[in-house]
Write an enzyme that holds these catalytic residues in place. Structure first.
Site, short mmCIF file in Angstrom:
data_model
loop_
_atom_site.label_atom_id
_atom_site.label_comp_id
_atom_site.label_asym_id
_atom_site.label_seq_id
_atom_site.Cartn_x
_atom_site.Cartn_y
_atom_site.Cartn_z
N ASP A 1 0.81 -1.22 0.00
CA ASP A 1 0.00 0.00 0.00
C ASP A 1 0.85 1.28 0.00
O ASP A 1 0.46 2.30 0.57
CB ASP A 1 -0.96 0.03 1.21
CG ASP A 1 -2.00 -1.07 1.15
OD1 ASP A 1 -2.34 -1.49 0.03
OD2 ASP A 1 -2.46 -1.51 2.22
N ASP A 2 2.00 1.21 -0.66
CA ASP A 2 2.88 2.38 -0.66
C ASP A 2 3.31 2.76 -2.08
O ASP A 2 4.24 3.55 -2.25
CB ASP A 2 4.13 2.09 0.19
CG ASP A 2 4.86 3.35 0.60
OD1 ASP A 2 4.18 4.35 0.91
OD2 ASP A 2 6.10 3.35 0.60
#
Length: 349
Positions: A292-293
């Site tokens: 999620d980056d």
């Protein structure tokens, strides 16, 4: 009545001309089949394209460009297009001055209308290749809307259907200019479900690959998606390993049911609810090895209050997820997204 008949005749001739032009262009590129969603897009692209402008018989092209910033880039791009009798419809650019380690980087996306008889595709490729060579470009991509083969994608999904169903219906209506090759899921959908009926009707394969902690079936997935241009994770609740990402080597778009960088990982609905936030959201982003980056493409938000429950948080978030994912796919297919700096994106809207 006579006026109505005349208008219908004009509309029929326009559609016929549009589809005839599309067939001729696709034949020249070795693509003969025209699907129903392509027919709808053809009527939009011919003489109109993404924005107003152009003349009947013209089609639209898009050129994206990246190089070190220097004098005369826009002038040379404009000259390249104008010398072939084409009309520039829109130019959007950005110069990144933030990276202190190197000189500024120039990014641009140009839309133009042209007559394919005056500017054949082979000549167009040569012209833009010469432009790229002159400026030592890192990226120079040109696409002809409605005639180039659509980008080929595969969709990975788990048990939740809302993003997958929305994506399928938008694709059917011609809103997503992509070639949907298959749907892969670790959830077994029955033969008479809405998703399976839709896929069978359109001849799109559905691959059920049950996963476990010890076996994510990644080698099989890689085989199934080897010929695609990019992947979409429509709420696929499995973390793709670094080995998979290195093996695929192409872009993967994910939808996160939360407003990144807050509420990463599992259960973002509950995380947001328990934090008492007043804004909830959804984020579409590229997948990287860091969970999620990845670079963010699109974010959407909605207001909530103390009166909302965990259920309404989830319901509102699901509506945002559908819209946010669809925008990201459309932007990607239309060459509107460019990565820059370490972990950022430019989205030319």
């Amino acid at each position: 009545m006579l006026l109505g008949k005349a208008l219908r005749d004009v509309w029929a001739r326009r559609n016929s001309c549009s589809l005839g032009l599309l067939r001729e262009l696709r034949r020249s590129y070795g693509c003969n089949a025209i699907g129903s969603h392509e027919s709808r897009r053809a009527r939009c692209y011919e003489g109109k394209g993404e924005c107003e402008g152009g003349s009947p018989g013209e089609v639209h092209g898009v050129h994206v460009f990246q190089c070190a910033d220097q004098l005369g880039i826009i002038a040379r791009i404009s000259k390249c297009i104008a010398l072939r009798g084409a009309n520039i419809l829109n130019v959007d650019l950005y110069i990144d001055f933030d990276d202190k380690k190197q000189s500024p980087i120039f990014y641009a996306r140009s839309e133009f209308a042209f007559n394919p008889l005056q500017w054949p595709r082979a000549v167009m490729d040569e012209d833009f290749a010469e432009l790229a060579h002159h400026f030592k470009a890192e990226k120079s991509v040109v696409r002809v809307l409605g005639s180039d083969p659509d980008l080929k994608l595969a969709v990975l999904a788990s048990w939740q259907d809302h993003c997958l169903i929305d994506l399928l219906h938008r694709w059917q209506e011609g809103e997503l200019p992509a070639n949907l090759s298959c749907v892969i899921s670790n959830h077994n959908r029955g033969p008479n479900t809405h998703v399976l009926r839709f896929l069978e009707r359109h001849g799109i394969p559905y691959h059920y690959l049950p996963t476990s902690k010890g076996n994510k079936r990644e080698e099989e997935i890689l085989d199934l998606v080897s010929g695609t241009d990019f992947l979409v994770l429509a709420r696929y609740m499995q973390v793709l390993s670094p080995t998979f990402l290195k093996g695929y080597k192409k872009d993967i778009i994910n939808i996160h049911h939360g407003l990144l960088p807050s509420f990463k990982g599992a259960n973002p609905y509950r995380q947001a609810y328990e934090a008492g936030v007043k804004l909830i959201g959804a984020t579409s982003h590229f997948v990287t090895e860091e969970l999620d980056d990845g670079p963010i493409i699109e974010q959407m938000v909605d207001m909530v209050s103390h009166r909302d429950s965990l259920h309404t948080f989830a319901t509102r978030s699901e509506n945002l997820e559908k819209q946010c994912l669809a925008k990201a796919i459309k932007y990607y297919c239309e060459q509107r997204i460019m990565r820059y700096s370490t972990n950022k994106t430019i989205v030319f809207c």
